[in-house]
Design an enzyme around this catalytic site. Structure first.
Site, short mmCIF file in Angstrom:
data_model
loop_
_atom_site.label_atom_id
_atom_site.label_comp_id
_atom_site.label_asym_id
_atom_site.label_seq_id
_atom_site.Cartn_x
_atom_site.Cartn_y
_atom_site.Cartn_z
N HIS A 64 0.82 -1.23 -0.07
CA HIS A 64 -0.17 -0.17 -0.01
C HIS A 64 0.84 1.28 -0.05
O HIS A 64 0.63 2.14 -0.66
CB HIS A 64 -1.01 0.12 1.12
CG HIS A 64 -1.99 1.18 1.13
ND1 HIS A 64 -2.87 1.02 2.13
CD2 HIS A 64 -2.15 2.26 0.46
CE1 HIS A 64 -3.71 2.30 1.91
NE2 HIS A 64 -3.27 2.67 0.86
N GLU A 80 1.44 8.72 -4.09
CA GLU A 80 2.35 8.18 -2.87
C GLU A 80 3.67 8.97 -2.78
O GLU A 80 4.12 9.18 -1.64
CB GLU A 80 2.47 6.88 -3.04
CG GLU A 80 1.50 5.69 -2.79
CD GLU A 80 0.83 5.83 -1.46
OE1 GLU A 80 1.69 5.78 -0.55
OE2 GLU A 80 -0.51 5.93 -1.13
N HIS A 93 3.95 11.01 0.63
CA HIS A 93 5.01 10.07 1.50
C HIS A 93 6.36 10.06 0.98
O HIS A 93 7.30 10.32 1.83
CB HIS A 93 4.35 8.74 1.59
CG HIS A 93 2.91 8.74 2.18
ND1 HIS A 93 2.55 8.97 3.23
CD2 HIS A 93 1.73 8.31 1.32
CE1 HIS A 93 1.04 9.01 3.32
NE2 HIS A 93 0.90 8.44 2.21
#
Ligand SMILES: *[C@@H]1O[C@H](CO)[C@@H](O)[C@H](O)[C@H]1NC(C)=O
Ligand SMILES: *[C@@H]1O[C@H](CO)[C@@H](O)[C@H](O)[C@H]1NC(C)=O
Ligand SMILES: *[C@@H]1O[C@H](CO)[C@@H](O)[C@H](O)[C@H]1NC(C)=O
Length: 253
Positions: A66, A113, A117
């Protein structure tokens, strides 16, 4: 003329968003990060409000990634762009191990992503570019190889035979450390369905960083609650559903 005007606006807003060099708007004080692994068999259960959004290709048969998330409250670093060519060589692996199961262009998932992050992870050794960040995450996934760990222990997907959470922890503790979290979603029938494992890591990739470490408790909790799962409750049967390619949002009805 209109096009030029639009271009002009874009250039201006890009300058506005990015006044600094990439490193400046990402805090690097974080110590812990979370590797989140997802079970595709349950992911679409979380999206049941729109079943046509979820597609599981048949080549997806194992646990997937994920994300790898530094425990910071930053918004990520939009000033650090990522391009499809950054991921070109990794794309076959990413498609298999880090797929977007929502019906959308897959680069968009990876780009999100990265912006949210990865760009905050990039101040640490081993992750200091889009390519390296994705490479490192793939490497971590391989290191834990939870498909094999579960299979070897006889923990296999089933619609009918749930597990006890203590049994799952017992099997996973030796490889993931005893601070990992097993997450569930609740399906329409009220069953607790295993969807995710969150593995806390130090920035140097060793196990054991705790999400409640020090004063980061509030930040970590808010990040925690932003993802679809919740900690599987104790003393409740935990279902590990098989992947249902035809009806991914209702795998066991
Ligand atoms: C559901 O998902 C499909 C495919 O992604 C999309 O076209 C549609 O607009 C979505 N419907 C709703 C109500 O969000
Ligand atoms: C799934 O994981 C198992 C165990 O690691 C591996 O042997 C198998 O090749 C994997 N299958 C796919 C389709 O990735
Ligand atoms: C990794 O980082 C943690 C926390 O900073 C430290 O305690 C540990 O010794 C480090 N491990 C290695 C192998 O460097």
């Amino acid at each position: 003329m209109l096009i030029l005007a639009l271009l002009g606006v874009n250039v201006l807003s890009a300058e506005h968003v990015c006044p600094l060099s990439p490193k400046h708007n990402c805090p690097c004080s974080w110590e812990c990060m979370m590797l989140a692994l997802m079970w595709p068999g349950a992911f679409c259960v979380t999206l049941k409000y729109n079943s046509s959004a979820c597609i599981i290709p048949e080549y997806i048969q194992n646990w997937t990634i994920h994300g790898l998330w530094p425990m910071v409250n930053g918004k990520g670093c939009e000033c650090w762009p990522i391009f499809p060519s950054d991921l070109q060589e990794l794309e076959p692996e990413l498609s298999q191990l880090w797929p977007s199961l929502i019906n959308r262009e897959r680069f968009i998932f990876w780009r999100n992503e990265w912006i949210k992050h990865g760009s905050c992870a990039a101040c640490k050794e081993g992750m200091n570019s889009p390519t390296r960040y994705f490479q490192m995450t793939l490497k971590l996934y391989r290191r834990f190889n939870i498909d094999q760990v579960l299979n070897t222990a006889g923990i296999v997907p089933s619609c009918n035979n749930p597990y006890k959470i203590s049994d799952l922890h017992e099997v996973l503790d030796p490889v993931l450390g005893n601070k990992h979290e097993i997450q569930c979603v609740k399906d329409d029938a009220g069953r607790q369905v295993w969807v995710q494992v969150k593995i806390p890591l130090y920035h140097n990739f060793t196990l054991g960083c705790h999400r409640y470490d020090q004063e980061k408790i509030i930040v970590a909790q808010s990040l925690w609650s932003s993802s679809p799962g919740h900690p599987c409750p104790p003393n409740t049967p935990i279902f590990y559903f098989p992947i249902n390619y035809k009806e991914p949002d209702h795998p066991c009805d």
